[in-house]
Every structure is written in C-alpha cells, then in structure tokens.
Design a protein around this motif. Structure first.
Motif, PDB file in Angstrom:
ATOM      1  N   LEU A   1       0.821  -1.213   0.000  1.00 19.25           N
ATOM      2  CA  LEU A   1       0.000   0.000   0.000  1.00 19.25           C
ATOM      3  C   LEU A   1       0.855   1.264   0.000  1.00 19.25           C
ATOM      4  N   GLN A   2       2.046   1.204   0.590  1.00 24.00           N
ATOM      5  CA  GLN A   2       2.933   2.366   0.561  1.00 24.00           C
ATOM      6  C   GLN A   2       3.485   2.619  -0.843  1.00 24.00           C
ATOM      7  N   LEU A   3       3.618   1.559  -1.625  1.00 28.74           N
ATOM      8  CA  LEU A   3       4.228   1.696  -2.948  1.00 28.74           C
ATOM      9  C   LEU A   3       3.210   1.696  -4.087  1.00 28.74           C
ATOM     10  N   ILE A   4       1.930   1.681  -3.775  1.00 28.47           N
ATOM     11  CA  ILE A   4       0.895   1.488  -4.790  1.00 28.47           C
ATOM     12  C   ILE A   4       0.947   2.543  -5.899  1.00 28.47           C
ATOM     13  N   TYR A   5       1.366   3.762  -5.594  1.00 27.56           N
ATOM     14  CA  TYR A   5       1.431   4.805  -6.616  1.00 27.56           C
ATOM     15  C   TYR A   5       2.863   5.231  -6.938  1.00 27.56           C
ATOM     16  N   ILE A   6       3.836   4.429  -6.535  1.00 22.06           N
ATOM     17  CA  ILE A   6       5.238   4.741  -6.815  1.00 22.06           C
ATOM     18  C   ILE A   6       5.701   3.855  -7.968  1.00 22.06           C
ATOM     19  N   GLU A   7       6.137   4.476  -9.047  1.00 23.20           N
ATOM     20  CA  GLU A   7       6.528   3.741 -10.249  1.00 23.20           C
ATOM     21  C   GLU A   7       7.992   3.305 -10.225  1.00 23.20           C
ATOM     22  N   GLU A   8       8.850   4.070  -9.564  1.00 26.43           N
ATOM     23  CA  GLU A   8      10.277   3.756  -9.554  1.00 26.43           C
ATOM     24  C   GLU A   8      10.578   2.686  -8.510  1.00 26.43           C
ATOM     25  N   PRO A   9      11.646   1.922  -8.731  1.00 20.84           N
ATOM     26  CA  PRO A   9      12.046   0.936  -7.722  1.00 20.84           C
ATOM     27  C   PRO A   9      12.458   1.621  -6.418  1.00 20.84           C
ATOM     28  N   THR A  10      12.192   0.949  -5.316  1.00 16.58           N
ATOM     29  CA  THR A  10      12.561   1.437  -3.988  1.00 16.58           C
ATOM     30  C   THR A  10      13.688   0.553  -3.472  1.00 16.58           C
ATOM     31  N   SER A  11      14.756   1.175  -3.008  1.00 13.86           N
ATOM     32  CA  SER A  11      15.927   0.394  -2.602  1.00 13.86           C
ATOM     33  C   SER A  11      15.651  -0.369  -1.310  1.00 13.86           C
ATOM     34  N   ALA A  12      16.340  -1.487  -1.167  1.00 12.09           N
ATOM     35  CA  ALA A  12      16.230  -2.303   0.045  1.00 12.09           C
ATOM     36  C   ALA A  12      16.666  -1.471   1.255  1.00 12.09           C
ATOM     37  N   LYS A  13      17.616  -0.584   1.038  1.00 10.51           N
ATOM     38  CA  LYS A  13      18.102   0.283   2.119  1.00 10.51           C
ATOM     39  C   LYS A  13      16.975   1.189   2.646  1.00 10.51           C
ATOM     40  N   GLU A  14      16.159   1.707   1.734  1.00  5.96           N
ATOM     41  CA  GLU A  14      15.041   2.560   2.146  1.00  5.96           C
ATOM     42  C   GLU A  14      14.026   1.778   2.987  1.00  5.96           C
ATOM     43  N   PHE A  15      13.761   0.529   2.600  1.00  2.00           N
ATOM     44  CA  PHE A  15      12.847  -0.297   3.386  1.00  2.00           C
ATOM     45  C   PHE A  15      13.372  -0.466   4.807  1.00  2.00           C
ATOM     46  N   LYS A  16      14.670  -0.709   4.926  1.00  2.00           N
ATOM     47  CA  LYS A  16      15.256  -0.926   6.255  1.00  2.00           C
ATOM     48  C   LYS A  16      15.182   0.331   7.117  1.00  2.00           C
ATOM     49  N   GLU A  17      15.174   1.500   6.487  1.00  2.00           N
ATOM     50  CA  GLU A  17      15.048   2.754   7.224  1.00  2.00           C
ATOM     51  C   GLU A  17      13.662   2.904   7.849  1.00  2.00           C
ATOM     52  N   TRP A  18      12.662   2.208   7.295  1.00  2.00           N
ATOM     53  CA  TRP A  18      11.302   2.282   7.824  1.00  2.00           C
ATOM     54  C   TRP A  18      11.122   1.395   9.056  1.00  2.00           C
ATOM     55  N   LEU A  19      12.097   0.534   9.338  1.00  2.00           N
ATOM     56  CA  LEU A  19      11.937  -0.490  10.376  1.00  2.00           C
ATOM     57  C   LEU A  19      12.421  -0.044  11.738  1.00  2.00           C
ATOM     58  N   LEU A  20      11.774  -0.603  12.748  1.00  2.00           N
ATOM     59  CA  LEU A  20      12.312  -0.542  14.093  1.00  2.00           C
ATOM     60  C   LEU A  20      13.283  -1.709  14.215  1.00  2.00           C
ATOM     61  N   PRO A  21      14.252  -1.628  15.104  1.00  2.00           N
ATOM     62  CA  PRO A  21      15.246  -2.715  15.201  1.00  2.00           C
ATOM     63  C   PRO A  21      14.633  -4.102  15.424  1.00  2.00           C
TER      64      PRO A  21
END
Length: 157
Positions: free
Chosen positions: A49-69
């Motif tokens: 749902l976060q990427l539903i309107y994003i056309e460009e690839p999202t880096s794995a690094k960006e996903f990890k920034e969204w996480l709690l440890p």
C-alpha cells in the motif's frame, strides 16, 4: 532471490510456487490481486500500500530505514513472501544494490480498485427482488458504524 523456500501447504503457497509467467497471467484478474493482497502478512500489505502509486524501484536500504530494530525478522518474511508471489520484482543495479518495485499488472489492478472502489461487475438481473439500499441509507449506516467504533476505541460509552 527469496531466502526461504516454501513448500506448498495451502492455496497461497501453491500460487507462490507457480512459474513467473503464470503468476503474471494470474495478475490480469483483479480478484486474484485482491485475494493475494488479503493473504499477505501485515507488514507485506503495508509495503504494497505504501508503494501502490510509486513507479520507480525502492531500494532495500530505504525499506530498512522504515523499520524498528525488532522488526527485521518480520521485514525479511514480508519481503520474501512478496518476491515469491511476484508482487515485488527484485532488481540489482550496477553497484550491486537491491531494489524492489511492484509488479505492474498487480499495481495497476489495485490502483483501479482504489480509484473506483470496486471493479464493475455484470449488471443485476431484473428478476432479483432484493431492494438495494439508497446512498443516504448507506451513509447513515456508515456513520452509525463509525460512531460505534469511535465509542469502542475511546471507551466513552
């Protein structure tokens, strides 16, 4: 590539084991896309749902920034499931960095659903005698349900 191999124990595991071409053909059908979305782990649904309107690839690094440890294990399970179902398409760039983007067919069908509410269905037969609620009745029912939910959440009733 997913790090966890899935042995088909249920319908969604069987879907995940299909070849990429067959999965892409399945995603031509809106109802399959909806069923797959509903079957995903909670964090995987959030990513979709976060990427539903994003056309460009999202880096794995960006996903990890969204996480709690403490969320890394759930993150890995979510990403693996999304890749296995080809909801995410994994790419690696020249710098050997991994990125993910939504499967275009899957993404397009879910965007249509979000824009229009439901995919148009066949018209109802005139022989059906059930009276459909009016727009005002639906609004009143939704308001009533909203107030009940608000009451429960606030514990003020």
């Amino acid at each position: 590539m997913p790090q966890v191999m899935i042995i088909a124990k249920n319908f969604m595991d069987m879907v995940a084991s299909l070849p990429a071409m067959k999965l892409d053909n399945l995603y031509d059908n809106f109802y399959i896309c909806e069923a797959v979305l509903r079957s995903l782990p909670l964090l995987a649904k959030k990513y979709v749902l976060q990427l539903i309107y994003i056309e460009e690839p999202t880096s794995a690094k960006e996903f990890k920034e969204w996480l709690l440890p403490e969320g890394f294990s759930k993150h890995r399970v979510a990403i693996d499931r999304l890749i296995q179902l080809r909801v995410f398409i994994e790419t690696t760039d020249r710098k050997n960095q991994t990125s993910y983007r939504l499967n275009p067919k899957f993404q397009g069908n879910l965007q249509t659903y979000l824009k229009h509410g439901v995919v148009p269905r066949e018209s109802m037969s005139s022989s059906i005698t059930v009276r459909l609620p009016t727009s005002e009745e639906l609004d009143a029912y939704a308001l009533e349900q909203w107030e009940v939910m608000h009451c429960i959440l606030m514990l003020s009733c």
